[in-house]
Structure formats: C-alpha cells, structure tokens
Design a protein around this motif. Structure first.
Motif, PDB file in Angstrom:
ATOM      1  N   LEU A  15       4.670   2.094   0.024  1.00 59.51           N
ATOM      2  CA  LEU A  15       3.987   1.262   1.016  1.00 59.51           C
ATOM      3  C   LEU A  15       2.499   1.131   0.665  1.00 59.51           C
ATOM      4  N   GLU A  16       1.790   2.246   0.733  1.00 60.79           N
ATOM      5  CA  GLU A  16       0.366   2.199   0.390  1.00 60.79           C
ATOM      6  C   GLU A  16       0.176   1.840  -1.087  1.00 60.79           C
ATOM      7  N   GLY A  17       1.058   2.337  -1.935  1.00 63.94           N
ATOM      8  CA  GLY A  17       0.926   2.078  -3.363  1.00 63.94           C
ATOM      9  C   GLY A  17       1.032   0.612  -3.708  1.00 63.94           C
ATOM     10  N   VAL A  18       2.016  -0.090  -3.146  1.00 58.20           N
ATOM     11  CA  VAL A  18       2.165  -1.505  -3.468  1.00 58.20           C
ATOM     12  C   VAL A  18       1.003  -2.307  -2.894  1.00 58.20           C
ATOM     13  N   TYR A  19       0.498  -1.900  -1.714  1.00 56.16           N
ATOM     14  CA  TYR A  19      -0.703  -2.549  -1.186  1.00 56.16           C
ATOM     15  C   TYR A  19      -1.876  -2.390  -2.156  1.00 56.16           C
ATOM     16  N   ASN A  20      -2.067  -1.187  -2.672  1.00 56.95           N
ATOM     17  CA  ASN A  20      -3.190  -0.939  -3.581  1.00 56.95           C
ATOM     18  C   ASN A  20      -3.078  -1.787  -4.847  1.00 56.95           C
ATOM     19  N   VAL A  21      -1.854  -2.015  -5.321  1.00 55.10           N
ATOM     20  CA  VAL A  21      -1.683  -2.852  -6.507  1.00 55.10           C
ATOM     21  C   VAL A  21      -2.105  -4.284  -6.225  1.00 55.10           C
ATOM     22  N   PHE A  22      -1.625  -4.848  -5.114  1.00 59.10           N
ATOM     23  CA  PHE A  22      -2.005  -6.220  -4.783  1.00 59.10           C
ATOM     24  C   PHE A  22      -3.501  -6.329  -4.502  1.00 59.10           C
ATOM     25  N   GLU A  23      -4.040  -5.375  -3.788  1.00 59.70           N
ATOM     26  CA  GLU A  23      -5.462  -5.432  -3.449  1.00 59.70           C
ATOM     27  C   GLU A  23      -6.325  -5.266  -4.700  1.00 59.70           C
ATOM     28  N   ALA A  24      -5.909  -4.395  -5.598  1.00 57.17           N
ATOM     29  CA  ALA A  24      -6.653  -4.222  -6.857  1.00 57.17           C
ATOM     30  C   ALA A  24      -6.644  -5.516  -7.663  1.00 57.17           C
ATOM     31  N   CYS A  25      -5.499  -6.193  -7.707  1.00 55.39           N
ATOM     32  CA  CYS A  25      -5.423  -7.461  -8.434  1.00 55.39           C
ATOM     33  C   CYS A  25      -6.318  -8.517  -7.789  1.00 55.39           C
ATOM     34  N   ARG A  26      -6.335  -8.558  -6.457  1.00 56.53           N
ATOM     35  CA  ARG A  26      -7.218  -9.511  -5.778  1.00 56.53           C
ATOM     36  C   ARG A  26      -8.677  -9.250  -6.127  1.00 56.53           C
ATOM     37  N   ARG A  27      -9.087  -7.992  -6.048  1.00 62.08           N
ATOM     38  CA  ARG A  27     -10.496  -7.663  -6.280  1.00 62.08           C
ATOM     39  C   ARG A  27     -10.896  -7.816  -7.743  1.00 62.08           C
ATOM     40  N   GLU A  28      -9.966  -7.574  -8.657  1.00 63.14           N
ATOM     41  CA  GLU A  28     -10.298  -7.629 -10.082  1.00 63.14           C
ATOM     42  C   GLU A  28     -10.001  -8.986 -10.714  1.00 63.14           C
ATOM     43  N   GLY A  29      -9.536  -9.941  -9.905  1.00 62.17           N
ATOM     44  CA  GLY A  29      -9.333 -11.285 -10.429  1.00 62.17           C
ATOM     45  C   GLY A  29      -8.116 -11.453 -11.311  1.00 62.17           C
ATOM     46  N   LEU A  86      15.633   3.126   3.841  1.00 63.31           N
ATOM     47  CA  LEU A  86      14.173   3.093   3.851  1.00 63.31           C
ATOM     48  C   LEU A  86      13.620   2.544   2.538  1.00 63.31           C
ATOM     49  N   TYR A  87      14.280   2.855   1.436  1.00 70.00           N
ATOM     50  CA  TYR A  87      13.835   2.337   0.142  1.00 70.00           C
ATOM     51  C   TYR A  87      13.862   0.810   0.151  1.00 70.00           C
ATOM     52  N   GLY A  88      14.973   0.233   0.606  1.00 68.14           N
ATOM     53  CA  GLY A  88      15.071  -1.219   0.681  1.00 68.14           C
ATOM     54  C   GLY A  88      14.076  -1.819   1.661  1.00 68.14           C
ATOM     55  N   ALA A  89      13.868  -1.137   2.795  1.00 65.20           N
ATOM     56  CA  ALA A  89      12.893  -1.633   3.772  1.00 65.20           C
ATOM     57  C   ALA A  89      11.487  -1.642   3.187  1.00 65.20           C
ATOM     58  N   ALA A  90      11.155  -0.599   2.405  1.00 74.74           N
ATOM     59  CA  ALA A  90       9.840  -0.545   1.770  1.00 74.74           C
ATOM     60  C   ALA A  90       9.693  -1.672   0.752  1.00 74.74           C
ATOM     61  N   LYS A  91      10.768  -1.990   0.035  1.00 75.79           N
ATOM     62  CA  LYS A  91      10.717  -3.101  -0.902  1.00 75.79           C
ATOM     63  C   LYS A  91      10.527  -4.425  -0.169  1.00 75.79           C
ATOM     64  N   ALA A  92      11.112  -4.554   1.022  1.00 77.48           N
ATOM     65  CA  ALA A  92      10.895  -5.754   1.830  1.00 77.48           C
ATOM     66  C   ALA A  92       9.425  -5.870   2.220  1.00 77.48           C
ATOM     67  N   PHE A  93       8.804  -4.741   2.528  1.00 75.07           N
ATOM     68  CA  PHE A  93       7.373  -4.729   2.822  1.00 75.07           C
ATOM     69  C   PHE A  93       6.582  -5.226   1.603  1.00 75.07           C
ATOM     70  N   GLY A  94       6.978  -4.785   0.410  1.00 80.24           N
ATOM     71  CA  GLY A  94       6.301  -5.238  -0.807  1.00 80.24           C
ATOM     72  C   GLY A  94       6.430  -6.735  -1.000  1.00 80.24           C
ATOM     73  N   GLU A  95       7.618  -7.287  -0.725  1.00 79.96           N
ATOM     74  CA  GLU A  95       7.789  -8.738  -0.837  1.00 79.96           C
ATOM     75  C   GLU A  95       6.934  -9.475   0.197  1.00 79.96           C
ATOM     76  N   ALA A  96       6.867  -8.922   1.419  1.00 80.06           N
ATOM     77  CA  ALA A  96       6.040  -9.550   2.445  1.00 80.06           C
ATOM     78  C   ALA A  96       4.574  -9.554   2.024  1.00 80.06           C
ATOM     79  N   LEU A  97       4.111  -8.450   1.446  1.00 75.53           N
ATOM     80  CA  LEU A  97       2.737  -8.411   0.936  1.00 75.53           C
ATOM     81  C   LEU A  97       2.539  -9.441  -0.170  1.00 75.53           C
ATOM     82  N   GLY A  98       3.543  -9.557  -1.045  1.00 76.94           N
ATOM     83  CA  GLY A  98       3.441 -10.541  -2.110  1.00 76.94           C
ATOM     84  C   GLY A  98       3.290 -11.943  -1.570  1.00 76.94           C
ATOM     85  N   SER A  99       4.053 -12.259  -0.521  1.00 76.78           N
ATOM     86  CA  SER A  99       3.936 -13.571   0.113  1.00 76.78           C
ATOM     87  C   SER A  99       2.545 -13.762   0.713  1.00 76.78           C
TER      88      SER A  99
END
Length: 523
Positions: A341-355, A388-401
C-alpha cells in the motif's frame, strides 16, 4: 520516454569551450594581467605556515605524477569492482577534463606569474588554464558519476566543491597561476568532459540532442518467436486500433534507455533480467535482498519501498519504472500494508516528483479471483479480489488511474497470471503466463505510446482456455502472446473450482483468518 530534466546541449559545451579559449587570450593583455596580479598580491599576503602546508599538499597530490597515479588507481579500482563500463566513463572524464588543460596551455601560451612570487618550482611554460584545477575537477566529476544514484551523491558534490575551491585558491596562493587561469579551468574542463562523453556515446550519460527521435531510447530488438508480419497484417504497418480513438496509433518500436526495476530479486525480475532487460542500455535494479551478480549494463541501488527518499533516489534519472516490489502472495494486513500500500504510493509519488512518465505497475489476476470460473474478463469488469493481496493490488491500480488522470503519467497495470516456466496445475490452463510471453508483454509495456494514460491488461499467454481476453488497450500496446497451456492439458486435468481464484478464494488461505468452529468466534 526521457525524464523531464533537460540535458545540457552539446552546442552549449562548444560555446563554453570557445568562451574559455577567448578568456585565455584576453588574459594575456597587460591590463587583464595587471588586475590578476593585484588579486594574486592580496591572496599571497595571507601566507603563513599552515596555509602553505595545505597548499603544498594539494600541489603534490594533484600534480602530474601523483595525479596520474590517482587517476589510474580510480579507473582500475572501479574496473576490478566489476563495473568496466563505469571505469571507461571515469577514464573518459579524467582524460578529457585534464587533457584540455594541456591543449589550451599550448594554444593560449600565457606566461606564468613571476617566479620570484612562487612557492613552487619546475613549473611548465603555460599558465592558462590550471592543470591542477582541471584534474581536481575531473576527478570530482568522475567520482560523482559513480555515486550519483546513492545517498553519497550530495556529500560527494559538497566535498568536491570545497576541494576544487581550495585547489583554485592554492594555485594563486603558491604563485603558480593567476586567478583567471583557475576560473578558466572550471569553464573548459566540464565542457570538454561533456563533449567527450557525447563523442563516445556512453549509454545513459551522453546524447546528441539534435539527433533525438520522437520515440524513447534505442531501437527495440525483437524477442524470440514474435509473430511475423504475415501472422498479423496490422503489425506490418505498426498500426492497431486505440481505445477511444477512431483512427490508428503507431506502436512504439524503441525501448527506454534507462529503466528501474523494483523487487528485482523476485521471480519475475530474475526472468526479465535474462530475457528482456539485456536489451535496455542501462538497467537499475532495486530490492532489499541481494539480486546476484550484475551484468555490465546493470547497477544495484537498494531501496526500502517504505522510504520515499530512498525510492526517489532509485527512480531519479530513469526513463521508466517496472514496479515488481512488494509482498507477492496472500498475508495478513500488517505484512501487506507497508510494501503493497504505502510502497506502491511511494513509487508513483517518486515518479511524479522526479519527472518519470512511464510506470509499468505489476498488478495481479487476484484482483478478480471471485469472478466465476468460465466468465470472460477483459479488464473492464468490477474488482472482486480473492484476498488482501488482491485488494492491495486493486489499490495500486486505483493509484495508477489517479496519477495518470491527475498528473499525466502513463501507467500500464499488468494483471499477471500464473507466471510459471510451464503449467503445473489445472488452473494454469486458464491463467498461465510463460516466461517468454512475459518478456514480450513487458517489452510492449515499455514501448507504450506517450499519452496512453492508465491501461489495464491481463498478463496471460495465448491459452486456448483463457478466461481473460486481450482488450483493445492491450492490442494497442502491441502485445501478441505466443505460448498456449493447452499443450500440457493431457497431464493436468480439468479445473473444478467455482471461482477463477481457485484455492486463493478459500476462507483460510493466507493464514490470517480461520473459520469459526461450531458457531464459535472467528479468528
């Protein structure tokens, strides 16, 4: 896709080199020399035992003999450490940055300060630019490139700044150079280094901006067994329908030059290292576990997905990210919530900040595990995770969107099927993703056209009994699987579970929940 950070243009370095040369000739005039002399007198009025000792250490340490030994030791040390390409870059940086001083000393031929004012002897005839300063700066730049994606990068830059400034002051203090000679050094040395790297075309560090093509990176070399143009007429023209677009879009045929792979120690990461990633110019691997021996085009940057700063450091300077990190199967919430959960957020946020525009987000078929066996899914259906694993992956897809719609990232969420070398159970007849097809799939994802937005695709081979179709978005990416689990059907039998998730949908799977006994409390 390249990061949004603009590279310094080659013509700019040419202009700096010309500017430095002109500065050297201008410094030969009596008026300019008079100003330089006045500055030198002011610096030399501060002479004393301790400043002289420090200046002499810098004089000897970066002189011709010791400087050459230092440069050779650095190059050899990096090569012995298993980084031959990096050793080559270090050699080019030092040779260009130091070598330009010898060339300009001959071309400009400016006289040294009066010998009577010098605390050093045996100086060569040319004063502009300072060879000591050029060498010091070149070594600092070389070391900085070696550690540029680590936590040591900024400290090295800060220490290097102090060292170069001290060397500049020391050359004037010792009476070996005028101040203009030292200033000219910090103009011409970086320019020469930049031009040399571009001339050598070292992957990941050089580029000729006027030759850039619209597509990312370098040409893609086809993976084995890809369908021919005769198999797919659309491939002959590189055109396929794009969702939401009534015309055609061209499939990208170039891979990014610099790719980060998180969770590189895992199964998918290790397979991609053998199949797809050797086609990438520079691959940065990241994990908390050891990833094994590195190839010449690979580097390892450990990063904890829960630490945004570490993730940003790993992402920085790349063109695309393949996110594989996280817990890879069902587990309790305490184990899942951090990396998944937090990890996938950090990946997307890092990509946003680093261009970094492109993220290949490894999702899972476990997002839809509770859909009935036999239902045909295309990625547009409702999420029905089997745990829970699948639900967390759904969260990752929602963040991606979210990051695609709000911040303009291109995110390809890959719902990976049963990633196996060969099918080993009945469910795999419907869900198998072969190693070769996985390489084809991630290849297609990395060459997604800019502006793709958030795309969901099932990571599945060309299985006769597949529950998952490849939707228009997957076709637009150019993913054409080849392998079919049906070849193994005779030895596997039929799948009899009611839901696509099979055993993953069972109450106790993952060990974090147990079925209540005889009306007792659940745990």
């Amino acid at each position: 896709m390249r990061s949004n950070r603009a590279r310094f243009p080659v013509p700019g370095s040419v202009a700096l080199l010309v500017l430095g040369t002109v500065m050297g000739f201008a410094a030969r005039t009596p008026a300019w020399t008079a100003v330089d002399t006045a500055v030198s007198d002011g610096v030399q009025s501060l002479r004393g035992p301790w400043p002289t000792a420090v200046a002499q250490v810098l004089n000897v340490g970066f002189g011709t003999v010791m400087g050459s030994l230092l440069a050779v030791a650095l190059v050899v040390g990096v090569a012995v450490a298993g980084r031959p390409r990096a050793a080559g870059r270090v050699l080019v940086v030092i040779a260009a940055g130091w070598g330009v001083s010898w060339v300009l000393k001959t071309v400009v031929a400016r006289s040294r300060p009066p010998v009577s004012d010098a605390l050093v002897y045996g100086l060569g005839p040319g004063s502009f630019p300072s060879g000591h300063v050029c060498l010091t700066l070149s070594i600092v730049i070389a070391v900085a490139t070696l550690v540029r994606y680590t936590r040591f990068h900024r400290p090295v830059l800060a220490a290097g700044f102090v060292l170069v400034a001290a060397q500049m002051l020391a050359r004037v203090y010792l009476g070996a150079h005028y101040v203009t000679d030292t200033l000219g050094s910090i103009v011409v040395a970086p320019a020469a280094i930049h031009l040399a790297l571009n001339a050598c075309r070292w992957p990941g560090l050089s580029d000729a901006p006027w030759k850039r093509q619209p597509a990312r990176g370098r040409p893609r070399r086809d993976l084995p067994h890809l369908p021919s143009e005769e198999d797919d007429p659309a491939a002959r023209h590189g055109e396929v329908p794009h969702p939401g677009n009534h015309g055609k879009v061209t499939i990208m045929t170039r891979l990014p030059e610099r790719v980060l792979v998180t969770g590189a120690a895992g199964n998918i990461g290790q397979v991609l290292r053998r199949t797809l990633l050797p086609k990438i110019a520079r691959v940065r691997l990241s994990d908390l576990r050891d990833v094994g021996p590195l190839a010449a085009h690979e580097e390892f940057v450990p990063a904890d997905l829960l630490d945004l700063d570490q993730v940003r450091a790993a992402v920085r300077g790349t063109d695309a990210v393949i996110h594989l990190g996280g817990v890879s199967d069902e587990a309790g919430f305490d184990a899942i919530k951090g990396p998944n959960l937090e990890g996938v957020y950090n990946v997307f946020e890092a990509c946003r900040r680093e261009g970094v525009r492109l993220v290949v987000n490894t999702s899972s078929n476990r997002i839809t595990g509770f859909h009935p066996a036999g239902a045909t899914l295309d990625g547009q259906e409702a999420v029905r995770p089997d745990g829970l694993y699948g639900a967390a992956k759904a969260f990752g897809e929602a963040l991606g969107s979210l990051y695609a719609d709000r911040f303009g990232l291109d995110v390809i969420s890959v719902r990976v099927g049963s990633f196996e070398e060969r099918p080993t159970e009945p469910r795999h007849l419907h869900t198998w993703l072969s190693h070769d097809d996985a390489a084809r799939l991630y290849d297609a994802c990395l060459t997604a056209p800019p502006g793709s937005g958030h795309v969901v695709v099932y990571g599945v081979s060309r299985n006769t009994r597949s529950w998952w179709t490849q939707n228009a978005a997957a076709s637009a990416l150019g993913y054409r699987p080849v392998d079919d689990a049906e070849h193994f059907a005779a030895e596997l039998g039929a799948f009899t579970e009611p839901h696509q998730g099979g055993r993953y949908t069972r109450y106790e799977y993952g060990g974090w929940a147990t079925r209540p006994a005889d009306g007792g409390p659940a745990s």
